[in-house]
Design an enzyme around this catalytic site. Structure first.
Site, PDB file in Angstrom:
ATOM      1  N   ASP A 191      47.169  43.871  36.074  1.00 39.28           N
ATOM      2  CA  ASP A 191      45.823  43.414  36.466  1.00 39.28           C
ATOM      3  C   ASP A 191      45.781  41.892  36.392  1.00 39.28           C
ATOM      4  O   ASP A 191      45.848  41.315  35.314  1.00 39.28           O
ATOM      5  CB  ASP A 191      44.802  44.033  35.507  1.00 39.28           C
ATOM      6  CG  ASP A 191      43.355  43.682  35.875  1.00 39.28           C
ATOM      7  OD1 ASP A 191      43.140  42.822  36.753  1.00 39.28           O
ATOM      8  OD2 ASP A 191      42.454  44.277  35.264  1.00 39.28           O
ATOM      9  N   HIS A 248      44.390  45.816  39.033  1.00 41.68           N
ATOM     10  CA  HIS A 248      43.068  46.021  38.431  1.00 41.68           C
ATOM     11  C   HIS A 248      42.549  47.438  38.679  1.00 41.68           C
ATOM     12  O   HIS A 248      41.888  48.031  37.822  1.00 41.68           O
ATOM     13  CB  HIS A 248      42.097  44.983  39.002  1.00 41.68           C
ATOM     14  CG  HIS A 248      40.713  45.111  38.461  1.00 41.68           C
ATOM     15  ND1 HIS A 248      40.421  44.924  37.128  1.00 41.68           N
ATOM     16  CD2 HIS A 248      39.542  45.424  39.059  1.00 41.68           C
ATOM     17  CE1 HIS A 248      39.119  45.103  36.932  1.00 41.68           C
ATOM     18  NE2 HIS A 248      38.566  45.411  38.087  1.00 41.68           N
ATOM     19  N   SER A 264      35.921  47.223  34.270  1.00 41.35           N
ATOM     20  CA  SER A 264      35.606  46.067  35.100  1.00 41.35           C
ATOM     21  C   SER A 264      34.166  45.603  34.825  1.00 41.35           C
ATOM     22  O   SER A 264      33.828  45.322  33.676  1.00 41.35           O
ATOM     23  CB  SER A 264      35.820  46.451  36.567  1.00 41.35           C
ATOM     24  OG  SER A 264      35.897  45.317  37.365  1.00 41.35           O
TER      25      SER A 264
END
Lengths: 196, 373
Positions: B320, B353, B149
């Site tokens: 995601d 995610h 991320s």
């Protein structure tokens, strides 16, 4: 070291040490592994199956998950010395366009494919009237990924139309190399080294 | 160096002022970090792990406030994907944060907390601080950088701006630029914080009031983006929450948390306020919104990687939708165009995610294979 499939073995033998190679449909990276470790080849791969890619990455190889029918356009011209398409031509959406891409990205291309004009296939179709299922092509017609059934003669004709040069060719029957004579009915599969 | 559960956070004071993308400089910068595993004699086995937006240096040791295990506890240790028998793992807290590195709650040169006087920082500024930290540590070249991320953004920024400093770059569930949708979600969170009267223009330190309500709402909105619809449906569906007295849940025809998913989000939001500073949330979300690696390199992402000497591995997850696979492919195509050795795999996982933080065995295998290959 594991024993390579005969067509991959021929390719591995004829890729010069230190060259740059893109293996299209590389599976778990069997050929790339041999090239990278045995010949210090800068080997890259494309593979559609995420589990195969995961295994290749876990071997420390550089493999892209993606559909070769679309991903190849992202590579610049002459990015590689050699491109490799082993036993995948017959699964391409457009084998002719795939061939163009292989020879655009690479200066030379190795292409291997199963020969649907092999005498066993001919006999099976002739006697039983059904699509043959052989040890080399073990999947029934509705499950097979092979959507373009190609023969040695068909491939030669495609190369002629495209003006592609054949540097070398190898033919195999029962994993044994045979001569080019009568290859269209004698060979179970073929390997070509092509150049523009 | 201890790798036990009671790992202390270490601090490095950067010896020089830190230049920032905004043109400002930050003085007396402190970086809080932790390490796991021994640094070898030639200092060649270090791996920098970059944390995500609200993460911290407590990679594999219990969080001092929540007491929960480190955020990548299951990845770091002897024989694990980040193998502490082989590697010296470094995880530092980004600047702008609130877990020991210099951020808006730190004291400015005038002795008062920065608050909103803290300069707006970027991902590249965070990376500059990490490089300055590595300089102090005497680590010239990292064995690898791994980030998920926002950590993936830092890994990419490090490879583009300091191409000599790492042999391997691993980018998990990330992107080379924030999309309009990403920015939009962050703006909802920031507005929630700034609309809380307790925020007081960011000058709430020492006032006895903190904008917890706003920060909780920000976290609730963001948390939804970290999950997948299928995951939420499986976990909660439309099930109703039992009453506090144990009675079976039913619709209240009011605005209590009737649904389990509401109660879950409220809990996620509230517990976040215990461990995170609202101003840090503003600054760090801003840094990710400004992130556009192509823009920093003349608009062409491939040009970000022209000098790279690193191998890359990019991983996305099929569920995601915050940083979908297309964003990872965008990075990979740029790396291919610049002839960098790159692997890419889209892993299948149900958690959206957040998959990069959760138990996805295929991710473990890919991390280990890439770092040891």
């Amino acid at each position: 070291m594991s024993v390579l499939r005969p067509d991959l073995e021929v390719i591995a033998r004829h890729v010069p040490a230190g060259s740059r190679v893109l293996d299209v449909g590389c599976g778990d990276g069997e050929l790339m592994h041999v090239l990278a470790h045995g010949k210090h080849v800068d080997a890259r791969g494309i593979e559609i199956d995420p589990e195969e890619v995961e295994r290749a990455v876990a071997r420390g190889l550089s493999v892209m998950q993606g559909d070769a029918n679309r991903e190849l356009t992202a590579y610049p011209d002459d990015a590689f010395d050699y491109t490799v398409l082993s036993q995948t031509l017959q699964t391409a959406e457009r084998p002719d366009l795939m061939l163009d891409e292989l020879l655009r990205i690479g200066r030379k291309a190795f292409v291997s494919f199963p020969n649907f004009a092999h005498w066993r296939m001919r006999l099976a179709l002739l006697w039983h009237g059904r699509m043959p299922v052989t040890s080399h092509l073990p999947v029934t017609w509705y499950e097979t990924q092979n959507i373009h059934h190609v023969t040695v003669s068909d491939f030669r004709e495609l190369l002629r139309q495209k003006g592609v040069s054949v540097e070398r060719s190898w033919f195999f029957s029962s994993s044994r190399e045979i001569g080019a004579m009568g290859a269209n009915w004698r060979a179970e599969y073929a390997v070509y080294l092509l150049s523009r | 160096m201890a790798t036990t559960s009671t790992l202390d956070t270490l601090n490095i004071a950067l010896p020089a002022k830190l230049p920032l993308d905004s043109g400002q400089e930050l003085e007396n910068v402190c970086i809080a970090y932790q390490t796991y595993g021994e640094l070898n004699a030639d200092r060649s086995n270090a791996i920098l792990v970059c944390h995500a937006l609200t993460g911290d240096q407590h990679l594999a040791s219990p969080h001092p406030i929540t007491g929960k295990p480190g955020w990548w506890q299951r990845i770091v240790g002897p024989g694990l994907p980040l193998d502490t028998d082989k590697f010296h793992i470094i995880c530092s807290n980004v600047i702008g944060s609130c877990m020991g590195s210099t951020g808006p709650a730190s004291l400015a040169p005038d002795g008062k907390p920065y608050g909103m006087r803290f300069p707006v920082i970027t991902i590249r500024d965070m990376v500059r601080a990490q490089i300055a930290m590595l300089d102090v540590m005497g680590i010239e070249r990292l064995h690898g950088v791994v980030g998920g991320s926002m950590g993936g953004m830092q890994a990419l920024s490090l490879s583009a701006n300091f191409p000599e400093r790492a042999a391997r770059i691993m980018v998990i569930a990330s992107t080379a630029r924030h999309s309009a949708q990403n920015i939009a979600y962050h703006e909802v969170g920031r507005q929630a914080i700034m609309a809380d009267p307790a925020w007081q223009g960011g000058d709430y330190y020492g006032s006895g009031q903190t904008p917890d309500k706003g920060l909780a709402v920000a976290r609730m909105a963001a948390h939804i983006t970290y999950l997948s619809e299928a995951g939420l449906t499986e976990k909660f569906g439309r099930r109703l929450q039992n009453r506090p007295n144990g009675e079976k849940g039913e619709k209240s025809f009011g605005f209590d948390a009737d649904f389990q998913v509401e109660s879950y989000l409220r809990y996620q939001g509230l517990s976040f306020t215990d461990r995170f500073d609202a101003n840090s949330y503003l600054y760090i979300t801003r840094a990710t919104d400004y992130f556009d690696l192509a823009e920093e390199h003349g608009g062409r992402l491939a040009d970000a990687f022209t000098d790279t000497k690193s191998r890359f591995c990019v991983v996305s997850f099929d569920t995601d939708w915050l940083y979908p696979t297309a964003e990872s492919r965008n990075i990979v195509h740029a790396l291919n165009a610049s002839s960098a050795p790159v692997s890419f795999v889209e892993l299948s996982a149900p958690y959206g995610h957040d998959s990069f933080l959760l138990n996805v065995p295929a991710l473990d295998r890919v991390i280990k294979g890439f770092l040891e290959g």
